[in-house]
Motif scaffolding. Structure first.
Motif, short mmCIF file in Angstrom:
data_model
loop_
_atom_site.label_atom_id
_atom_site.label_comp_id
_atom_site.label_asym_id
_atom_site.label_seq_id
_atom_site.Cartn_x
_atom_site.Cartn_y
_atom_site.Cartn_z
N UNK A 44 0.82 -1.20 0.00
CA UNK A 44 0.00 0.00 0.00
C UNK A 44 0.86 1.26 0.00
N UNK A 45 2.04 1.20 0.61
CA UNK A 45 2.90 2.37 0.65
C UNK A 45 3.56 2.62 -0.71
N UNK A 46 4.02 1.55 -1.36
CA UNK A 46 4.78 1.68 -2.60
C UNK A 46 3.90 1.93 -3.82
N UNK A 47 2.82 1.19 -3.94
CA UNK A 47 1.96 1.31 -5.13
C UNK A 47 0.55 1.68 -4.71
N UNK A 48 -0.04 2.55 -5.46
CA UNK A 48 -1.36 3.05 -5.13
C UNK A 48 -2.28 2.90 -6.34
N UNK A 49 -3.56 2.70 -6.12
CA UNK A 49 -4.48 2.58 -7.24
C UNK A 49 -4.71 3.92 -7.92
N UNK A 50 -4.46 5.02 -7.22
CA UNK A 50 -4.58 6.35 -7.80
C UNK A 50 -3.18 6.79 -8.22
N UNK A 51 -2.98 6.99 -9.52
CA UNK A 51 -1.63 7.31 -9.98
C UNK A 51 -1.24 8.76 -9.74
N UNK A 52 -2.19 9.65 -9.70
CA UNK A 52 -1.83 11.04 -9.47
C UNK A 52 -2.98 11.98 -9.76
N UNK A 53 -2.72 13.27 -9.60
CA UNK A 53 -3.73 14.29 -9.87
C UNK A 53 -3.18 15.19 -10.95
N UNK A 54 -4.02 15.52 -11.88
CA UNK A 54 -3.59 16.37 -12.97
C UNK A 54 -4.48 17.61 -12.97
N UNK A 55 -3.86 18.77 -13.04
CA UNK A 55 -4.59 20.02 -13.03
C UNK A 55 -4.10 20.90 -14.18
N UNK A 56 -5.02 21.67 -14.74
CA UNK A 56 -4.69 22.62 -15.79
C UNK A 56 -4.81 24.02 -15.21
N UNK A 57 -3.83 24.85 -15.47
CA UNK A 57 -3.87 26.21 -14.93
C UNK A 57 -4.72 27.11 -15.83
N UNK A 58 -5.23 28.18 -15.24
CA UNK A 58 -6.02 29.13 -16.03
C UNK A 58 -5.14 30.15 -16.74
N UNK A 59 -3.87 30.25 -16.32
CA UNK A 59 -2.90 31.11 -17.00
C UNK A 59 -1.64 30.30 -17.25
N UNK A 60 -0.82 30.78 -18.20
CA UNK A 60 0.43 30.07 -18.52
C UNK A 60 1.36 30.05 -17.31
N UNK A 87 8.96 26.75 -20.67
CA UNK A 87 7.68 27.45 -20.80
C UNK A 87 6.52 26.46 -20.95
N UNK A 88 5.37 26.84 -20.41
CA UNK A 88 4.17 26.01 -20.54
C UNK A 88 4.27 24.69 -19.82
N UNK A 89 4.99 24.65 -18.70
CA UNK A 89 5.19 23.42 -17.95
C UNK A 89 3.89 22.89 -17.35
#
Length: 98
Positions: free
Chosen positions: A5-21, A28-30
């Motif tokens: 449970x510590x090493x591997x998780x069923x949720x791989x991550x969170x992805x968010x998009x910014x409203x500005x660059x 740039x645009x990271x």
């Protein structure tokens, strides 16, 4: 079980998009994402099903280990990015113990 449970998780991550660059250093645009390594959260946001999930996993693993034997169906290898996993999802052949 705790190490899995510590090493591997069923949720791989969170992805968010910014409203500005967003520019990070010379890139740039990271885009940014965060990986999780705490399976059931923590602190005030602890999952309410935490204990039930641990009991269910323990019972399942106990039956799997004591009532079945398994061998790899084919060669596989670990991949560590973006999360720890096997490349082919570790296919196995199960055989019920007598």
């Amino acid at each position: 079980m705790n190490e899995t449970l510590r090493v591997a998780n069923i949720i791989s991550g969170v992805f968010r998009r910014t409203t500005t660059d967003v520019n990070i250093k010379e890139y740039p645009g990271t885009s940014c994402s965060g990986n999780f390594y705490t399976s059931f959260g923590g602190g005030p946001r602890l999952c309410p099903g935490y204990e039930l999930a641990r009991v269910e996993i323990s019972v399942f693993l106990q039956h799997l280990v004591t009532q079945f034997s398994w061998v790899p169906a084919e060669e596989d290898k670990l991949v560590f990015f973006p999360t720890t996993r096997t490349q082919k999802r570790y296919p196995i052949n199960l055989r019920r113990r007598c």
